[in-house]
Design an enzyme around this catalytic site. Structure first.
Site, PDB file in Angstrom:
ATOM      1  CE  LYS A  25      -2.027   2.621   3.712  1.00  0.00           C
ATOM      2  NZ  LYS A  25      -0.921   3.489   4.068  1.00  0.00           N
ATOM      3  CG  ASN A  26       2.496   2.866   3.313  1.00  0.00           C
ATOM      4  OD1 ASN A  26       1.339   3.238   2.800  1.00  0.00           O
ATOM      5  ND2 ASN A  26       2.909   2.618   4.515  1.00  0.00           N
ATOM      6  NE  ARG A  99       0.695  12.429   4.931  1.00  0.00           N
ATOM      7  CZ  ARG A  99       0.711  13.669   5.319  1.00  0.00           C
ATOM      8  NH1 ARG A  99      -0.215  14.703   5.571  1.00  0.00           N
ATOM      9  NH2 ARG A  99       2.055  14.215   5.464  1.00  0.00           N
ATOM     10  CB  CYS A 123      -4.501   7.448   9.004  1.00  0.00           C
ATOM     11  SG  CYS A 123      -5.154   5.865   8.189  1.00  0.00           S
ATOM     12  CG  ASP A 316       2.619   2.253   9.301  1.00  0.00           C
ATOM     13  OD1 ASP A 316       2.139   2.904   9.825  1.00  0.00           O
ATOM     14  OD2 ASP A 316       3.283   2.275   8.249  1.00  0.00           O
TER      15      ASP A 316
HETATM   16  N1  EPU Z   1       6.463  14.902   9.147  1.00  0.00           N
HETATM   17  C1  EPU Z   1       6.433  16.471   9.420  1.00  0.00           C
HETATM   18  N2  EPU Z   1       6.575  17.123   8.295  1.00  0.00           N
HETATM   19  C2  EPU Z   1       6.619  16.591   6.834  1.00  0.00           C
HETATM   20  C3  EPU Z   1       6.589  15.095   6.682  1.00  0.00           C
HETATM   21  C4  EPU Z   1       6.383  14.435   7.862  1.00  0.00           C
HETATM   22  O1  EPU Z   1       6.578  16.800  10.413  1.00  0.00           O
HETATM   23  O2  EPU Z   1       6.658  17.218   6.023  1.00  0.00           O
HETATM   24  C5  EPU Z   1       6.300  14.198  10.421  1.00  0.00           C
HETATM   25  C6  EPU Z   1       4.896  13.397  10.462  1.00  0.00           C
HETATM   26  O3  EPU Z   1       3.977  14.245  10.906  1.00  0.00           O
HETATM   27  C7  EPU Z   1       5.397  11.920  11.389  1.00  0.00           C
HETATM   28  C8  EPU Z   1       6.756  11.880  11.001  1.00  0.00           C
HETATM   29  O4  EPU Z   1       7.081  13.101  10.159  1.00  0.00           O
HETATM   30  O5  EPU Z   1       5.271  12.473  12.547  1.00  0.00           O
HETATM   31  C9  EPU Z   1       6.859  10.742   9.876  1.00  0.00           C
HETATM   32  O6  EPU Z   1       5.981  11.014   8.711  1.00  0.00           O
HETATM   33  P1  EPU Z   1       6.493  10.514   7.141  1.00  0.00           P
HETATM   34  O7  EPU Z   1       6.470  11.656   6.262  1.00  0.00           O
HETATM   35  O8  EPU Z   1       7.470   9.603   7.415  1.00  0.00           O
HETATM   36  O9  EPU Z   1       5.402   9.711   6.922  1.00  0.00           O
HETATM   37  P2  EPU Z   1       4.139   9.623   5.668  1.00  0.00           P
HETATM   38  O10 EPU Z   1       5.248   9.620   4.467  1.00  0.00           O
HETATM   39  O11 EPU Z   1       3.096  10.722   5.653  1.00  0.00           O
HETATM   40  C10 EPU Z   1       4.031   7.001   5.362  1.00  0.00           C
HETATM   41  C11 EPU Z   1       3.057   6.008   5.490  1.00  0.00           C
HETATM   42  C12 EPU Z   1       2.612   5.582   6.858  1.00  0.00           C
HETATM   43  C13 EPU Z   1       3.731   5.607   7.953  1.00  0.00           C
HETATM   44  C14 EPU Z   1       4.770   6.587   7.486  1.00  0.00           C
HETATM   45  C15 EPU Z   1       5.961   6.251   8.659  1.00  0.00           C
HETATM   46  C16 EPU Z   1       2.150   6.174   3.272  1.00  0.00           C
HETATM   47  C17 EPU Z   1       1.277   6.519   2.299  1.00  0.00           C
HETATM   48  N3  EPU Z   1       2.097   6.144   4.461  1.00  0.00           N
HETATM   49  O12 EPU Z   1       3.517   8.073   5.780  1.00  0.00           O
HETATM   50  O13 EPU Z   1       1.629   4.740   6.705  1.00  0.00           O
HETATM   51  O14 EPU Z   1       3.261   5.294   9.031  1.00  0.00           O
HETATM   52  O15 EPU Z   1       5.291   6.736   6.320  1.00  0.00           O
HETATM   53  O16 EPU Z   1       6.446   5.201   8.191  1.00  0.00           O
HETATM   54  O17 EPU Z   1       3.375   5.914   2.847  1.00  0.00           O
HETATM   55  C18 EPU Z   1      -0.040   3.111   7.536  1.00  0.00           C
HETATM   56  O18 EPU Z   1       0.311   2.331   6.650  1.00  0.00           O
HETATM   57  O19 EPU Z   1      -1.142   2.840   8.223  1.00  0.00           O
HETATM   58  C19 EPU Z   1       0.541   4.681   7.427  1.00  0.00           C
HETATM   59  C20 EPU Z   1      -0.191   5.382   8.081  1.00  0.00           C
END
Ligand code: EPU
Length: 441
Positions: A25-26, A99, A123, A316
């Site tokens: 999914k990611n 996202r 989420c 996750d």
């Molecule tokens: N963050 C910031 N600023 C940004 C981007 C992120 O402060 O510009 C913070 C976020 O608020 C969070 C942390 O950095 O506290 C990590 O965020 P990250 O950018 O790594 O996560 P993401 O890309 O939004 C993806 C997965 C998530 C997974 C996270 C961490 C996707 C679509 N989602 O999210 O997956 O938890 O990486 O591994 O790829 C799930 O699968 O249930 C899920 C939520």
């Protein structure tokens, strides 16, 4: 609320059977976004047809792309020879639901010179800002204007240009934004403190086959030399390591035996160590694409768990495992260091009878980014608890799976509303539950 949105479950029975897990999914939706970088056709295989897959397909069509989807065989062919700016209101609709659309910024800046960001959906597990995405895009030459609804970005006639930047935290999304921009920027780029999750390395492999020059150096550094153009590709995505772990937890919680087809052991090695310490058993087929999960002991063992960026224990994975560990004899301690608001599900577990207390303090080896921020990001679980069925409402994807898991491990009947959220991450969720013998209506 439609009928698909409510699950009635009766728990207390060991679940036994086989489920098939397809592409991550990611990873898959980001590969679809990467198709915007080339005018040639891109085929992605091992696709899970979950909600984000359909949502990103629709968005790409709005942007002028054409998509052939084959859900049965799990592949998509994307043709993005002609890309145009779509009406703002239409694009905003997609940003607010997931996202993934924010990642179209870099490719759109490359193809059209302009892009827009609205507060992204997904989420609700924390504030999830986009500041690091903007930092990366600025480093690649984008100008950012703040608007009432979000951010408007543009690049001059020279397009994206190589740049150097360092993230404060290894954000998955910001690293992907960097990759999607730097591979077509003019000159060299470097990102320090980058995320190196398996899904990112898989995206890098795909981009490399499209003609990109990307080097992952020791110490979380990614270096890229931009290509003048990228070509098409036929690429098979890695299996969803997060979904595999969810089914393993279900086997542990119900004292069942679940076979998962579509696994890759290397992506699961951190999880498997923790699963084994908790008293879980597993066996992989010789080539690693199939695994059986079960519980070795009468009761799982309690653990100290700290989530982290890869290669740490993924955020996750935590909710399903903590839910399974309500059955453990003793005290489990959890420290969530990635998303500040990911313990909401513990309230529902309490409703099922679990003894869980959450804390704003860091109950881990080191204080994390959330220390002194008053976020409830640590938990102590006292077991064993015999969960009792109840009524629950799903707040986010992984919490949703945990509720289903808890209800199936519990004695008696449960009703779970908001179950449609599970379609965001688990393909054919209801069919898979039936395949392992779950009593669901
Ligand atoms: N963050 C910031 N600023 C940004 C981007 C992120 O402060 O510009 C913070 C976020 O608020 C969070 C942390 O950095 O506290 C990590 O965020 P990250 O950018 O790594 O996560 P993401 O890309 O939004 C993806 C997965 C998530 C997974 C996270 C961490 C996707 C679509 N989602 O999210 O997956 O938890 O990486 O591994 O790829 C799930 O699968 O249930 C899920 C939520």
């Amino acid at each position: 609320m439609n009928s698909d949105d409510t699950l009635c479950l009766t728990g207390g029975v060991p679940l036994v059977g086989t489920v098939e897990v397809r592409g991550s999914k990611n990873a898959v939706p980001k590969m679809m976004v990467a198709a915007l970088l080339t005018e040639e056709p891109v085929t992605v295989r091992n696709v899970s047809f979950i909600r984000d897959t359909w949502l990103v397909s629709e968005l790409i069509e709005k942007l002028g792309g054409a998509i052939d989807a084959n859900a049965r065989d799990g592949f998509l062919t994307l043709r993005t020879g002609e890309i145009r700016a779509a009406p703002a209101a239409e694009v905003a609709y997609y940003h607010k639901r997931s996202r993934i659309p924010v990642l179209t910024c870099a490719p759109l800046l490359h193809r059209t010179g302009n892009a827009e960001i609205w507060q992204p959906g997904g989420c609700s597990i924390g504030e999830r800002p986009v500041d690091m995405h903007l930092q990366v895009l600025r480093s690649l030459g984008a100008s950012v204007e703040h608007t009432e609804a979000g951010h408007r970005l543009s690049v001059g006639t020279g397009g994206l240009r190589g740049g150097v930047t360092q993230l404060d935290y290894p954000s998955v999304g910001a690293t992907e934004q960097f990759l999607l921009g730097s591979v077509v920027a003019t000159g060299d780029s470097e990102l320090s403190n980058a995320a190196i999750e398996p899904e990112i390395l898989d995206l890098i492999c795909m981009l490399q086959r499209m003609g990109a020059l990307i080097t992952v150096r020791p110490g979380r550094i990614i270096q890229v030399t931009g290509a003048s153009s990228l070509g098409g590709v036929d690429y098979t995505a890695i299996p969803d390591r997060l979904e595999v772990a969810s089914w393993a937890c279900l086997a542990m919680a119900t004292d069942g035996r679940i076979t998962v087809v579509g696994t890759r052991q290397a992506d699961l090695s951190t999880y498997l160590n923790v699963f084994r310490r908790a008293g879980g058993g597993f066996e992989f087929s010789s080539e690693g694409s199939r695994a059986i999960f079960w519980r070795e002991r009468t009761m799982p063992r309690p653990l100290v768990i700290e989530t982290d960026v890869h290669p740490g224990f993924s955020t996750d994975w935590q909710a399903p495992l903590v839910t399974a560990l309500t059955r453990a004899e003793g005290i489990t301690v959890l420290h969530e260091t990635v998303h500040e608001n990911r313990l909401g599900y513990t309230e529902a577990l309490r409703a099922l009878g679990a003894q869980i207390q959450v804390f704003t303090e860091c109950l881990g080896s080191i204080p994390c980014r959330f220390s002194l921020c008053n976020h409830q990001h640590s938990a102590v679980v006292v077991g064993p608890t015999k969960l009792q069925g109840t009524s629950l409402h799903v707040p986010d994807l992984r919490a949703g799976f945990s509720y289903v898991l808890a209800a199936l491990a519990a004695h008696g009947d449960s009703v779970i509303t908001g179950a449609c959220l599970l379609d965001r991450g688990y393909e054919n969720f209801r069919e898979k539950l039936l395949a392992v013998g779950a009593d669901i209506r």
